[in-house]
Design an enzyme around this catalytic site. Sequence first.
Site, PDB file in Angstrom:
ATOM      1  N   GLU A 287      29.465  44.635  49.902  1.00  0.00           N
ATOM      2  CA  GLU A 287      29.788  43.212  50.109  1.00  0.00           C
ATOM      3  C   GLU A 287      30.914  42.765  49.185  1.00  0.00           C
ATOM      4  O   GLU A 287      30.728  41.871  48.366  1.00  0.00           O
ATOM      5  CB  GLU A 287      28.529  42.377  49.841  1.00  0.00           C
ATOM      6  CG  GLU A 287      27.302  42.816  50.605  1.00  0.00           C
ATOM      7  CD  GLU A 287      25.993  42.286  49.993  1.00  0.00           C
ATOM      8  OE1 GLU A 287      26.030  41.580  48.962  1.00  0.00           O
ATOM      9  OE2 GLU A 287      24.926  42.604  50.548  1.00  0.00           O
ATOM     10  N   PRO A 288      32.079  43.361  49.292  1.00  0.00           N
ATOM     11  CA  PRO A 288      33.153  43.001  48.357  1.00  0.00           C
ATOM     12  C   PRO A 288      33.843  41.688  48.726  1.00  0.00           C
ATOM     13  O   PRO A 288      34.098  41.428  49.899  1.00  0.00           O
ATOM     14  CB  PRO A 288      34.139  44.166  48.497  1.00  0.00           C
ATOM     15  CG  PRO A 288      33.962  44.602  49.921  1.00  0.00           C
ATOM     16  CD  PRO A 288      32.519  44.376  50.269  1.00  0.00           C
ATOM     17  N   GLY A 289      34.113  40.879  47.746  1.00  0.00           N
ATOM     18  CA  GLY A 289      34.896  39.662  47.957  1.00  0.00           C
ATOM     19  C   GLY A 289      36.172  39.765  47.156  1.00  0.00           C
ATOM     20  O   GLY A 289      37.270  39.953  47.682  1.00  0.00           O
ATOM     21  N   ARG A 290      36.002  39.699  45.841  1.00  0.00           N
ATOM     22  CA  ARG A 290      37.152  39.688  44.937  1.00  0.00           C
ATOM     23  C   ARG A 290      38.053  40.911  45.117  1.00  0.00           C
ATOM     24  O   ARG A 290      39.270  40.784  45.099  1.00  0.00           O
ATOM     25  CB  ARG A 290      36.653  39.632  43.489  1.00  0.00           C
ATOM     26  CG  ARG A 290      37.732  39.405  42.463  1.00  0.00           C
ATOM     27  CD  ARG A 290      37.188  39.589  41.040  1.00  0.00           C
ATOM     28  NE  ARG A 290      35.917  38.927  40.863  1.00  0.00           N
ATOM     29  CZ  ARG A 290      35.780  37.686  40.390  1.00  0.00           C
ATOM     30  NH1 ARG A 290      36.839  36.994  40.052  1.00  0.00           N
ATOM     31  NH2 ARG A 290      34.569  37.166  40.256  1.00  0.00           N
ATOM     32  N   ARG A 326      39.242  28.577  38.154  1.00  0.00           N
ATOM     33  CA  ARG A 326      38.736  29.715  37.378  1.00  0.00           C
ATOM     34  C   ARG A 326      39.020  29.635  35.874  1.00  0.00           C
ATOM     35  O   ARG A 326      38.122  29.901  35.076  1.00  0.00           O
ATOM     36  CB  ARG A 326      39.239  31.046  37.955  1.00  0.00           C
ATOM     37  CG  ARG A 326      38.731  31.300  39.373  1.00  0.00           C
ATOM     38  CD  ARG A 326      39.089  32.684  39.890  1.00  0.00           C
ATOM     39  NE  ARG A 326      38.398  33.713  39.140  1.00  0.00           N
ATOM     40  CZ  ARG A 326      38.940  34.473  38.201  1.00  0.00           C
ATOM     41  NH1 ARG A 326      40.210  34.375  37.910  1.00  0.00           N
ATOM     42  NH2 ARG A 326      38.212  35.345  37.563  1.00  0.00           N
ATOM     43  N   TYR A 330      35.660  29.750  33.933  1.00  0.00           N
ATOM     44  CA  TYR A 330      35.289  31.060  33.354  1.00  0.00           C
ATOM     45  C   TYR A 330      36.230  31.515  32.253  1.00  0.00           C
ATOM     46  O   TYR A 330      36.180  32.682  31.862  1.00  0.00           O
ATOM     47  CB  TYR A 330      35.347  32.155  34.431  1.00  0.00           C
ATOM     48  CG  TYR A 330      34.676  31.861  35.735  1.00  0.00           C
ATOM     49  CD1 TYR A 330      33.292  31.661  35.810  1.00  0.00           C
ATOM     50  CD2 TYR A 330      35.408  31.820  36.917  1.00  0.00           C
ATOM     51  CE1 TYR A 330      32.681  31.427  37.029  1.00  0.00           C
ATOM     52  CE2 TYR A 330      34.800  31.592  38.139  1.00  0.00           C
ATOM     53  CZ  TYR A 330      33.437  31.392  38.187  1.00  0.00           C
ATOM     54  OH  TYR A 330      32.840  31.166  39.391  1.00  0.00           O
ATOM     55  N   CYS A 361      43.232  14.595  34.068  1.00  0.00           N
ATOM     56  CA  CYS A 361      42.844  13.999  32.798  1.00  0.00           C
ATOM     57  C   CYS A 361      41.605  14.675  32.220  1.00  0.00           C
ATOM     58  O   CYS A 361      40.524  14.078  32.165  1.00  0.00           O
ATOM     59  CB  CYS A 361      42.616  12.505  32.986  1.00  0.00           C
ATOM     60  SG  CYS A 361      44.071  11.729  33.679  1.00  0.00           S
ATOM     61  N   GLU A 362      41.744  15.922  31.869  1.00  0.00           N
ATOM     62  CA  GLU A 362      40.685  16.712  31.235  1.00  0.00           C
ATOM     63  C   GLU A 362      41.378  17.742  30.358  1.00  0.00           C
ATOM     64  O   GLU A 362      42.348  18.373  30.799  1.00  0.00           O
ATOM     65  CB  GLU A 362      39.892  17.517  32.284  1.00  0.00           C
ATOM     66  CG  GLU A 362      39.156  16.710  33.301  1.00  0.00           C
ATOM     67  CD  GLU A 362      37.642  16.788  33.143  1.00  0.00           C
ATOM     68  OE1 GLU A 362      37.174  17.466  32.206  1.00  0.00           O
ATOM     69  OE2 GLU A 362      36.974  16.159  33.965  1.00  0.00           O
ATOM     70  N   TYR A 390      38.209  33.266  44.899  1.00  0.00           N
ATOM     71  CA  TYR A 390      37.628  32.164  44.127  1.00  0.00           C
ATOM     72  C   TYR A 390      38.731  31.211  43.651  1.00  0.00           C
ATOM     73  O   TYR A 390      38.683  30.679  42.552  1.00  0.00           O
ATOM     74  CB  TYR A 390      36.762  32.713  42.969  1.00  0.00           C
ATOM     75  CG  TYR A 390      35.724  33.690  43.479  1.00  0.00           C
ATOM     76  CD1 TYR A 390      34.634  33.228  44.201  1.00  0.00           C
ATOM     77  CD2 TYR A 390      35.866  35.067  43.327  1.00  0.00           C
ATOM     78  CE1 TYR A 390      33.709  34.110  44.736  1.00  0.00           C
ATOM     79  CE2 TYR A 390      34.945  35.957  43.858  1.00  0.00           C
ATOM     80  CZ  TYR A 390      33.867  35.471  44.560  1.00  0.00           C
ATOM     81  OH  TYR A 390      32.960  36.344  45.094  1.00  0.00           O
TER      82      TYR A 390
HETATM   83  C1  LIG Z   1      29.402  36.660  45.521  1.00  0.00           C
HETATM   84  C2  LIG Z   1      28.661  37.732  46.227  1.00  0.00           C
HETATM   85  C3  LIG Z   1      29.330  38.877  46.653  1.00  0.00           C
HETATM   86  C4  LIG Z   1      30.797  39.123  46.403  1.00  0.00           C
HETATM   87  O1  LIG Z   1      31.061  39.329  45.059  1.00  0.00           O
HETATM   88  P1  LIG Z   1      32.500  39.868  44.591  1.00  0.00           P
HETATM   89  O2  LIG Z   1      32.386  39.969  43.121  1.00  0.00           O
HETATM   90  O3  LIG Z   1      33.507  38.869  45.014  1.00  0.00           O
HETATM   91  O4  LIG Z   1      32.695  41.199  45.239  1.00  0.00           O
HETATM   92  C5  LIG Z   1      28.600  39.826  47.338  1.00  0.00           C
HETATM   93  N1  LIG Z   1      27.277  39.659  47.607  1.00  0.00           N
HETATM   94  C6  LIG Z   1      26.603  38.566  47.203  1.00  0.00           C
HETATM   95  C7  LIG Z   1      25.180  38.443  47.531  1.00  0.00           C
HETATM   96  C8  LIG Z   1      27.267  37.573  46.506  1.00  0.00           C
HETATM   97  O5  LIG Z   1      26.597  36.495  46.089  1.00  0.00           O
END
Ligand SMILES: *Cc1c(COP(=O)(O)O)cnc(C)c1O
Length: 437
Positions: A287-290, A326, A330, A361-362, A390
């Site tokens: 499940e890659p996002g980043r 971000r 973070y 204004c922060e 993100y």
């Molecule tokens: C956020 C999330 C991801 C993706 O995470 P990345 O760090 O962006 O790869 C995958 N699975 C679940 C359940 C998440 O909450």
Amino acid sequence: MHDFGFKRGRLYCENVSVASLARKHGSPLYVYSHATLTRNFEQLDDALSPIKHLVCYSPKANSNLGVLRTLANAGSGFDIVSGGELQRVIAAGGDPKKCIFAGVGKTEEEIELALKKGIYSFNVESEPELVRINKVARRLKKKAPIAVRVNPNVDAKTHAKITTGTYDNKFGIAFEEIEGVYERAAKLKHLHLRGIQMHIGSQLTEVAPFEKAVRKVAPLAKRLAEKHGFEFFSIGGGVGIVYEPALESGDANWWRSPKRKKLLTPAKYAAKLLPLLQPLGLRILIEPGRFIAGNAGILITRVEYVKRTGVKNFVIVDAAMNDLARPALYDSYHEIVPLTQKAGDHLKRNQISSDVVGPICESGDYFCKKRMLPKVGEGDYLALLSAGAYGFVMASNYNTRALAAEVLVKGNRAEVVRKRQSLKQLWAGESVPKWLQ
Ligand SMILES: *Cc1c(COP(=O)(O)O)cnc(C)c1O
């Protein structure tokens, strides 16, 4: 590897000059590379090719329809976390049968929608959720495919706000309790126990925590798979990227950087994990996002003022924490480069210690502090690199600022995939009560 780089001193995204996009579409502006998105997807897909698998991109990292369609075309599934994301994936042409649905707070409406659309599996985060899914499925006379999210209690060694796989986090069900939960789930007649899932955190830059978690969960997955006839094991997302410095072709020091050696590549990831996963005989989901979107996008901003004080050089830009949260959220690092390089920019004597800040204004509204940057002036454009994940998805209207526009580039083509929000849209749903008029 990504497709942002300097040619003759000008920053390009693939074959398109970024400055030309900024002049045409204004700033702040997100720019995404189709080639980078596709390549990042394919690298992971190829690395897992020795086993049955499905890469499910996480739209929560970047859910623009153009980005989702790019990945759907590449063959991606999707790891959604809300009914809204499911609708988006469908609107972009993605296949609901390749969707898995995560998140601790799924509402009845969201469960119903997902069942009607025929998603691949719910990733269930608690026992009350199992009961609720079973109830909705009964009402619809369906069997709901489910996997339970196991919390392996492994520290992902990442930022506290993005670590998810320890017992301090709200996610999943404790490792020790999982078998009992599946026993009880097996008695619920409207559930189809299809697999097991885990996700230990985000922005992991080493393979060790993944390996530790897979070693711990794999025997459990095998036992449960035999007992309940599972098809899949999702090992989650979280593969990290290198933010610092990100621009290979523009930064002479990159290849000597010790950080580069640490880069977690799909090849390293697969080399450690495939031997553990292959013997299970299960379909492996990730499940890659980043990893897919992170370095496929940049945020363009214009310098409004340079404000020199006795101690500081503030570069005040037109993007802010509402566009890219971000750094404020973070403390994250984004490399910042001018869109036009001048000869000698890389020399220390042409640089100045700068704080790049937004107009909000922060005090938290900054993109970097005390960073050596080439001298810039009013009207110059800067790019914040690796802002594809993100970034826009976390944007808000704070300070009544309109959401930025987004552009997708493919080769020498560039298309606006989200128009800049108009100010009127910001208060279109608001009204003044009659009794105040
Ligand atoms: C956020 C999330 C991801 C993706 O995470 P990345 O760090 O962006 O790869 C995958 N699975 C679940 C359940 C998440 O909450």
